[in-house]
Design a protein around this motif. Structure first.
Motif, PDB file in Angstrom:
ATOM      1  N   UNK A 124     -31.174  20.170  27.838  1.00  0.00           N
ATOM      2  CA  UNK A 124     -30.775  20.842  26.591  1.00  0.00           C
ATOM      3  C   UNK A 124     -29.406  20.346  26.128  1.00  0.00           C
ATOM      4  N   UNK A 125     -28.437  20.278  27.028  1.00  0.00           N
ATOM      5  CA  UNK A 125     -27.094  19.826  26.647  1.00  0.00           C
ATOM      6  C   UNK A 125     -27.124  18.365  26.206  1.00  0.00           C
ATOM      7  N   UNK A 126     -27.872  17.536  26.907  1.00  0.00           N
ATOM      8  CA  UNK A 126     -27.982  16.125  26.530  1.00  0.00           C
ATOM      9  C   UNK A 126     -28.620  15.983  25.152  1.00  0.00           C
ATOM     10  N   UNK A 127     -29.703  16.698  24.914  1.00  0.00           N
ATOM     11  CA  UNK A 127     -30.387  16.619  23.618  1.00  0.00           C
ATOM     12  C   UNK A 127     -29.475  17.082  22.484  1.00  0.00           C
ATOM     13  N   UNK A 128     -28.780  18.198  22.685  1.00  0.00           N
ATOM     14  CA  UNK A 128     -27.874  18.679  21.639  1.00  0.00           C
ATOM     15  C   UNK A 128     -26.772  17.660  21.368  1.00  0.00           C
ATOM     16  N   UNK A 155     -23.288  12.011  28.473  1.00  0.00           N
ATOM     17  CA  UNK A 155     -24.420  11.104  28.285  1.00  0.00           C
ATOM     18  C   UNK A 155     -25.048  11.300  26.907  1.00  0.00           C
ATOM     19  N   UNK A 156     -25.254  12.545  26.516  1.00  0.00           N
ATOM     20  CA  UNK A 156     -25.846  12.819  25.204  1.00  0.00           C
ATOM     21  C   UNK A 156     -24.993  12.312  24.063  1.00  0.00           C
ATOM     22  N   UNK A 167     -27.775  14.763  19.238  1.00  0.00           N
ATOM     23  CA  UNK A 167     -28.013  15.018  17.824  1.00  0.00           C
ATOM     24  C   UNK A 167     -29.203  15.894  17.508  1.00  0.00           C
ATOM     25  N   UNK A 168     -29.848  16.452  18.517  1.00  0.00           N
ATOM     26  CA  UNK A 168     -30.987  17.345  18.291  1.00  0.00           C
ATOM     27  C   UNK A 168     -30.444  18.772  18.189  1.00  0.00           C
ATOM     28  N   UNK A 169     -30.914  19.517  17.191  1.00  0.00           N
ATOM     29  CA  UNK A 169     -30.421  20.878  16.973  1.00  0.00           C
ATOM     30  C   UNK A 169     -31.096  21.834  17.949  1.00  0.00           C
ATOM     31  N   UNK A 170     -30.589  21.882  19.176  1.00  0.00           N
ATOM     32  CA  UNK A 170     -31.054  22.809  20.207  1.00  0.00           C
ATOM     33  C   UNK A 170     -29.832  23.562  20.740  1.00  0.00           C
ATOM     34  N   UNK A 171     -30.031  24.710  21.381  1.00  0.00           N
ATOM     35  CA  UNK A 171     -28.896  25.550  21.805  1.00  0.00           C
ATOM     36  C   UNK A 171     -28.256  25.131  23.127  1.00  0.00           C
TER      37      UNK A 171
END
Length: 153
Positions: A16-20, A59-60, A23-27
Protein backbone atom coordinates in the motif's frame (compact mmCIF):
# COMPACT_ATOMS: atom_id res chain seq x y z
CA UNK A 1 -8.31 -12.39 11.11
CA UNK A 2 -5.45 -12.09 13.61
CA UNK A 3 -3.60 -14.83 11.72
CA UNK A 4 -3.79 -12.79 8.49
CA UNK A 5 -2.52 -9.63 10.18
CA UNK A 6 0.32 -11.44 11.91
CA UNK A 7 1.48 -13.18 8.73
CA UNK A 8 0.65 -10.72 5.94
CA UNK A 9 0.29 -7.34 7.66
CA UNK A 10 3.80 -6.11 6.81
CA UNK A 11 3.48 -7.28 3.20
CA UNK A 12 0.18 -5.43 2.89
CA UNK A 13 1.72 -2.31 4.49
CA UNK A 14 4.64 -2.39 2.05
CA UNK A 15 2.36 -2.83 -0.96
CA UNK A 16 0.00 0.00 0.00
CA UNK A 17 2.74 2.49 0.92
CA UNK A 18 4.74 1.65 -2.21
CA UNK A 19 1.69 2.02 -4.46
CA UNK A 20 0.71 5.35 -2.91
CA UNK A 21 4.24 6.67 -3.21
CA UNK A 22 4.43 5.58 -6.85
CA UNK A 23 1.32 7.63 -7.65
CA UNK A 24 -1.68 5.38 -7.03
CA UNK A 25 -4.43 6.98 -4.93
CA UNK A 26 -4.55 4.43 -2.09
CA UNK A 27 -4.49 5.06 1.69
CA UNK A 28 -0.81 4.56 2.49
CA UNK A 29 -0.76 6.74 5.57
CA UNK A 30 -3.91 5.06 6.88
CA UNK A 31 -2.21 1.69 6.42
CA UNK A 32 0.79 2.97 8.40
CA UNK A 33 -1.42 4.28 11.20
CA UNK A 34 -3.30 0.98 11.32
CA UNK A 35 -0.05 -0.98 11.42
CA UNK A 36 1.24 1.26 14.22
CA UNK A 37 -1.89 0.63 16.28
CA UNK A 38 -1.70 -3.11 15.58
CA UNK A 39 1.93 -3.04 16.75
CA UNK A 40 0.85 -1.40 19.98
CA UNK A 41 -1.49 -4.35 20.54
CA UNK A 42 1.22 -6.94 19.91
CA UNK A 43 0.17 -8.09 16.43
CA UNK A 44 3.21 -6.55 14.69
CA UNK A 45 6.51 -5.09 15.90
CA UNK A 46 6.86 -1.32 15.62
CA UNK A 47 10.47 -1.57 14.44
CA UNK A 48 9.45 -3.65 11.43
CA UNK A 49 6.43 -1.43 10.75
CA UNK A 50 8.76 1.59 10.53
CA UNK A 51 11.38 -0.21 8.40
CA UNK A 52 8.79 -1.62 5.99
CA UNK A 53 6.90 1.69 5.66
CA UNK A 54 10.11 3.66 5.07
CA UNK A 55 11.29 1.13 2.47
CA UNK A 56 7.91 1.24 0.72
CA UNK A 57 7.94 5.05 0.71
CA UNK A 58 11.46 5.26 -0.71
CA UNK A 59 10.98 2.55 -3.33
CA UNK A 60 7.55 3.83 -4.36
CA UNK A 61 8.77 7.39 -4.72
CA UNK A 62 11.65 6.18 -6.90
CA UNK A 63 9.18 4.35 -9.13
CA UNK A 64 7.08 7.52 -9.35
CA UNK A 65 10.17 9.60 -10.10
CA UNK A 66 11.20 7.34 -12.99
CA UNK A 67 7.66 7.24 -14.37
CA UNK A 68 7.62 11.03 -14.32
CA UNK A 69 11.09 11.28 -15.79
CA UNK A 70 10.54 8.84 -18.66
CA UNK A 71 6.95 9.49 -19.68
CA UNK A 72 5.42 12.14 -17.51
CA UNK A 73 6.44 15.12 -19.59
CA UNK A 74 4.95 13.65 -22.79
CA UNK A 75 1.70 13.00 -20.95
CA UNK A 76 1.66 16.45 -19.33
CA UNK A 77 2.28 18.18 -22.67
CA UNK A 78 -0.76 16.42 -24.15
CA UNK A 79 -2.98 17.90 -21.44
CA UNK A 80 -3.15 21.68 -21.99
CA UNK A 81 -4.35 22.47 -18.46
CA UNK A 82 -1.30 20.64 -17.07
CA UNK A 83 1.24 21.74 -19.69
CA UNK A 84 0.92 25.38 -18.67
CA UNK A 85 2.23 24.52 -15.18
CA UNK A 86 5.41 22.79 -16.39
CA UNK A 87 7.64 25.90 -16.61
CA UNK A 88 6.63 26.98 -13.11
CA UNK A 89 7.11 23.45 -11.76
CA UNK A 90 10.59 23.27 -13.26
CA UNK A 91 11.58 26.60 -11.72
CA UNK A 92 10.11 25.54 -8.38
CA UNK A 93 11.96 22.20 -8.33
CA UNK A 94 15.19 23.85 -9.44
CA UNK A 95 14.97 26.24 -6.50
CA UNK A 96 13.19 24.17 -3.79
CA UNK A 97 13.30 20.59 -5.10
CA UNK A 98 14.85 18.88 -2.10
CA UNK A 99 12.60 20.57 0.43
CA UNK A 100 9.56 19.94 -1.76
CA UNK A 101 10.31 16.22 -2.00
CA UNK A 102 10.88 15.99 1.77
CA UNK A 103 7.73 17.87 2.79
CA UNK A 104 5.53 16.30 0.08
CA UNK A 105 5.80 13.08 2.07
CA UNK A 106 3.69 14.68 4.82
CA UNK A 107 0.85 16.03 2.64
CA UNK A 108 -1.64 13.53 1.21
CA UNK A 109 -2.12 14.97 -2.30
CA UNK A 110 1.54 15.82 -2.72
CA UNK A 111 2.65 12.45 -1.38
CA UNK A 112 1.03 10.87 -4.43
CA UNK A 113 2.23 13.41 -7.05
CA UNK A 114 5.48 14.84 -5.67
CA UNK A 115 7.79 12.17 -7.04
CA UNK A 116 6.18 12.36 -10.48
CA UNK A 117 6.66 16.13 -10.55
CA UNK A 118 10.29 15.79 -9.48
CA UNK A 119 10.84 13.38 -12.37
CA UNK A 120 8.93 15.50 -14.88
CA UNK A 121 10.93 18.55 -13.77
CA UNK A 122 14.17 16.61 -14.34
CA UNK A 123 15.36 17.00 -10.76
CA UNK A 124 18.80 15.39 -10.35
CA UNK A 125 18.20 11.81 -9.19
CA UNK A 126 20.87 11.74 -6.46
CA UNK A 127 19.37 14.88 -4.90
CA UNK A 128 15.90 13.37 -5.19
CA UNK A 129 17.04 10.10 -3.61
CA UNK A 130 18.67 11.81 -0.61
CA UNK A 131 15.67 14.03 0.17
CA UNK A 132 13.23 11.22 -0.59
CA UNK A 133 15.00 8.83 1.78
CA UNK A 134 15.12 11.45 4.53
CA UNK A 135 11.42 12.22 4.10
CA UNK A 136 10.41 8.56 3.96
CA UNK A 137 12.38 7.66 7.09
CA UNK A 138 11.14 10.65 9.11
CA UNK A 139 7.54 10.10 7.93
CA UNK A 140 7.51 6.36 8.71
CA UNK A 141 9.16 6.88 12.09
CA UNK A 142 7.00 9.82 13.12
CA UNK A 143 3.62 8.53 11.97
CA UNK A 144 4.41 4.96 13.04
CA UNK A 145 5.43 5.99 16.57
CA UNK A 146 2.51 8.40 16.99
CA UNK A 147 0.08 5.64 16.01
CA UNK A 148 1.91 3.17 18.24
CA UNK A 149 1.77 5.38 21.34
CA UNK A 150 -1.83 6.49 20.73
CA UNK A 151 -2.74 2.84 20.22
CA UNK A 152 -1.36 2.08 23.68
CA UNK A 153 -3.38 4.92 25.25
Amino acid sequence: MTHLVNHYGLIFLFAIVTAESAGVWVPGETALVTAGVLASRGHLTIEWVIVVAAAGAIIGDNIGYWIGRTGGRRLAEKLPWLARFLPRAERFFKRHGGKAVFFARFLAGLRVTGAWMAGISRMHWATFLAWNAAGGIVWATGIGLIAYFFGKA
